[in-house]
Write a protein that holds these residues in place. Structure first.
Motif, mmCIF file in Angstrom:
data_model
loop_
_atom_site.group_PDB
_atom_site.id
_atom_site.type_symbol
_atom_site.label_atom_id
_atom_site.label_comp_id
_atom_site.label_asym_id
_atom_site.label_seq_id
_atom_site.Cartn_x
_atom_site.Cartn_y
_atom_site.Cartn_z
ATOM 1 N N ILE A 274 0.866 -1.182 0.000
ATOM 2 C CA ILE A 274 0.000 0.000 0.000
ATOM 3 C C ILE A 274 0.898 1.227 0.000
ATOM 4 O O ILE A 274 1.764 1.370 0.855
ATOM 5 C CB ILE A 274 -0.937 0.022 1.223
ATOM 6 C CG1 ILE A 274 -1.864 -1.193 1.204
ATOM 7 C CG2 ILE A 274 -1.752 1.312 1.251
ATOM 8 C CD1 ILE A 274 -2.808 -1.269 2.399
ATOM 9 N N ASP A 275 0.717 2.089 -0.987
ATOM 10 C CA ASP A 275 1.566 3.262 -1.158
ATOM 11 C C ASP A 275 0.703 4.506 -1.225
ATOM 12 O O ASP A 275 -0.129 4.651 -2.122
ATOM 13 C CB ASP A 275 2.402 3.121 -2.432
ATOM 14 C CG ASP A 275 3.468 4.196 -2.561
ATOM 15 O OD1 ASP A 275 3.560 5.050 -1.655
ATOM 16 O OD2 ASP A 275 4.201 4.191 -3.553
ATOM 17 N N LYS A 276 0.859 5.386 -0.239
ATOM 18 C CA LYS A 276 0.058 6.617 -0.146
ATOM 19 C C LYS A 276 -1.436 6.327 -0.170
ATOM 20 O O LYS A 276 -2.219 7.004 -0.827
ATOM 21 C CB LYS A 276 0.434 7.589 -1.275
ATOM 22 C CG LYS A 276 1.877 8.060 -1.197
ATOM 23 C CD LYS A 276 2.209 9.029 -2.311
ATOM 24 C CE LYS A 276 3.660 9.496 -2.215
ATOM 25 N NZ LYS A 276 4.030 10.419 -3.315
ATOM 26 N N GLY A 277 -1.817 5.275 0.548
ATOM 27 C CA GLY A 277 -3.233 4.943 0.676
ATOM 28 C C GLY A 277 -3.800 4.106 -0.444
ATOM 29 O O GLY A 277 -4.972 3.706 -0.382
ATOM 30 N N LEU A 278 -3.005 3.820 -1.468
ATOM 31 C CA LEU A 278 -3.487 3.062 -2.628
ATOM 32 C C LEU A 278 -2.823 1.686 -2.666
ATOM 33 O O LEU A 278 -1.614 1.561 -2.453
ATOM 34 C CB LEU A 278 -3.184 3.819 -3.919
ATOM 35 C CG LEU A 278 -3.829 5.208 -4.058
ATOM 36 C CD1 LEU A 278 -3.359 5.875 -5.345
ATOM 37 C CD2 LEU A 278 -5.348 5.112 -4.025
ATOM 38 N N ILE A 279 -3.626 0.653 -2.949
ATOM 39 C CA ILE A 279 -3.098 -0.706 -3.046
ATOM 40 C C ILE A 279 -2.329 -0.873 -4.346
ATOM 41 O O ILE A 279 -2.794 -0.513 -5.420
ATOM 42 C CB ILE A 279 -4.238 -1.740 -2.982
ATOM 43 C CG1 ILE A 279 -4.887 -1.732 -1.598
ATOM 44 C CG2 ILE A 279 -3.712 -3.142 -3.281
ATOM 45 C CD1 ILE A 279 -6.044 -2.703 -1.458
ATOM 46 N N ASN A 280 -1.126 -1.413 -4.243
ATOM 47 C CA ASN A 280 -0.300 -1.676 -5.414
ATOM 48 C C ASN A 280 -0.554 -3.125 -5.848
ATOM 49 O O ASN A 280 0.037 -4.063 -5.333
ATOM 50 C CB ASN A 280 1.183 -1.473 -5.076
ATOM 51 C CG ASN A 280 2.069 -1.491 -6.295
ATOM 52 O OD1 ASN A 280 1.782 -2.183 -7.269
ATOM 53 N ND2 ASN A 280 3.161 -0.737 -6.255
ATOM 54 N N LEU B 211 -3.918 -9.915 2.725
ATOM 55 C CA LEU B 211 -3.537 -8.560 3.109
ATOM 56 C C LEU B 211 -4.351 -8.105 4.320
ATOM 57 O O LEU B 211 -3.802 -7.526 5.272
ATOM 58 C CB LEU B 211 -3.748 -7.600 1.936
ATOM 59 C CG LEU B 211 -3.486 -6.120 2.219
ATOM 60 C CD1 LEU B 211 -2.056 -5.897 2.679
ATOM 61 C CD2 LEU B 211 -3.798 -5.274 0.990
ATOM 62 N N GLN B 212 -5.652 -8.372 4.304
ATOM 63 C CA GLN B 212 -6.497 -8.000 5.439
ATOM 64 C C GLN B 212 -6.079 -8.747 6.702
ATOM 65 O O GLN B 212 -6.081 -8.186 7.797
ATOM 66 C CB GLN B 212 -7.963 -8.297 5.110
ATOM 67 C CG GLN B 212 -8.540 -7.380 4.032
ATOM 68 C CD GLN B 212 -9.948 -7.774 3.648
ATOM 69 O OE1 GLN B 212 -10.252 -8.964 3.512
ATOM 70 N NE2 GLN B 212 -10.811 -6.793 3.468
ATOM 71 N N TYR C 255 0.784 3.570 4.432
ATOM 72 C CA TYR C 255 1.811 2.713 3.825
ATOM 73 C C TYR C 255 1.760 1.332 4.472
ATOM 74 O O TYR C 255 1.593 1.211 5.693
ATOM 75 C CB TYR C 255 3.218 3.296 4.015
ATOM 76 C CG TYR C 255 3.462 4.583 3.265
ATOM 77 C CD1 TYR C 255 3.807 4.559 1.915
ATOM 78 C CD2 TYR C 255 3.363 5.815 3.912
ATOM 79 C CE1 TYR C 255 4.034 5.746 1.231
ATOM 80 C CE2 TYR C 255 3.583 6.999 3.229
ATOM 81 C CZ TYR C 255 3.922 6.962 1.887
ATOM 82 O OH TYR C 255 4.142 8.125 1.195
ATOM 83 N N ALA C 256 1.931 0.311 3.657
ATOM 84 C CA ALA C 256 2.087 -1.060 4.133
ATOM 85 C C ALA C 256 3.224 -1.681 3.330
ATOM 86 O O ALA C 256 3.154 -1.758 2.104
ATOM 87 C CB ALA C 256 0.807 -1.867 3.967
#
Length: 237
Positions: free
Chosen positions: A95-101, A115-116, A132-133
């Motif tokens: 997760i980059d800036k709130g968006l899933i990659n 992921l969850q 971020y994740a």
């Protein structure tokens, strides 16, 4: 059978020595290469143990040779940074800036359910709360939540920060830890005197005792018959 016992004992000691020589690393921190190396080394020793033609010298040769190979590889990864990505991999921003990659998820064979699950292990129950994740090289997920959800620090609340100290074990299982009391410039006589002051007749009555700077000596007996007044915290003179 007796020969097998000594070979197995030697194999365990040799593996332990190689592990300590290569450095400390928790099992949860193993990279893919570390895992493969551990399995392969165990297999080599296991085969040597049950080979009727192999003796202690053969086991020693296998362990030492493999340990040297791993040591050389560790030196290479420390000296040449590019080799780390090949042997250890590199972290992936799931997760980059709130968006899933999605590309990184696909590359690492992770679906949304997994992921969850990893987020819940980090006490995060909504993907939308994550800024971020990062999937680390050991398979663990590092999570940074969005700013409004982050816990405030003492500096944020303008609270003066206090010094932080580590508690040091003084007594464990009824025995004084000599190295620790020497590090604190204490004496065994002072410890015994302090125990008597807190109405403990012998060190053997104490299951655990620790010293914490600013709080003093905390004592836990083997039984719960002692009252709270005996657990007074004092400093040595």
């Amino acid at each position: 059978m007796l020969g097998l016992f000594f070979e197995m004992l030697f194999g365990i000691i040799a593996l332990f020595a190689v592990t300590r020589f290569l450095g400390k690393r928790q099992l949860s921190q193993l990279t893919a290469f570390d895992f493969i190396a551990a399995v392969l080394l165990g297999e080599l020793v296991g085969n040597a143990l049950f080979d009727p033609d192999a003796g202690i010298l053969d086991i020693a040769y296998v362990v030492i040779l493999f340990g040297l190979i791993l040591y050389v590889i560790e030196l290479i990864t420390q000296k040449f940074k590019g080799s780390r990505y090949i042997l250890e991999g590199k972290p992936s921003f799931i997760i980059d800036k709130g968006l899933i990659n999605y590309d990184e998820m696909k590359k690492n064979k992770i679906d949304v359910g997994e992921l969850q699950h990893m987020l819940r292990n980090k006490d995060v129950f909504a993907v939308q709360d994550v800024e971020y994740a990062i999937l680390e090289t050991n398979g663990q997920l590092s999570v940074l939540t969005k700013a409004p959800l982050q816990l405030p620090t003492k500096s944020d609340l303008e609270i003066p920060a206090a010094d932080v100290h580590v508690a040091i074990t003084i007594i464990s299982d009824g025995e004084i830890i000599e190295d620790n009391i020497a590090e604190l410039n204490m004496t065994e006589q002072w410890v015994k005197a302090e125990l008597q002051r807190q109405q403990y007749k012998s060190i053997t009555e104490v299951f655990y005792a620790e010293w914490l700077e600013g709080k003093g000596l905390f004592i836990l007996p083997y039984t719960n018959i002692k009252t709270k007044e005996y657990n007074k915290k004092v400093k040595p003179k």
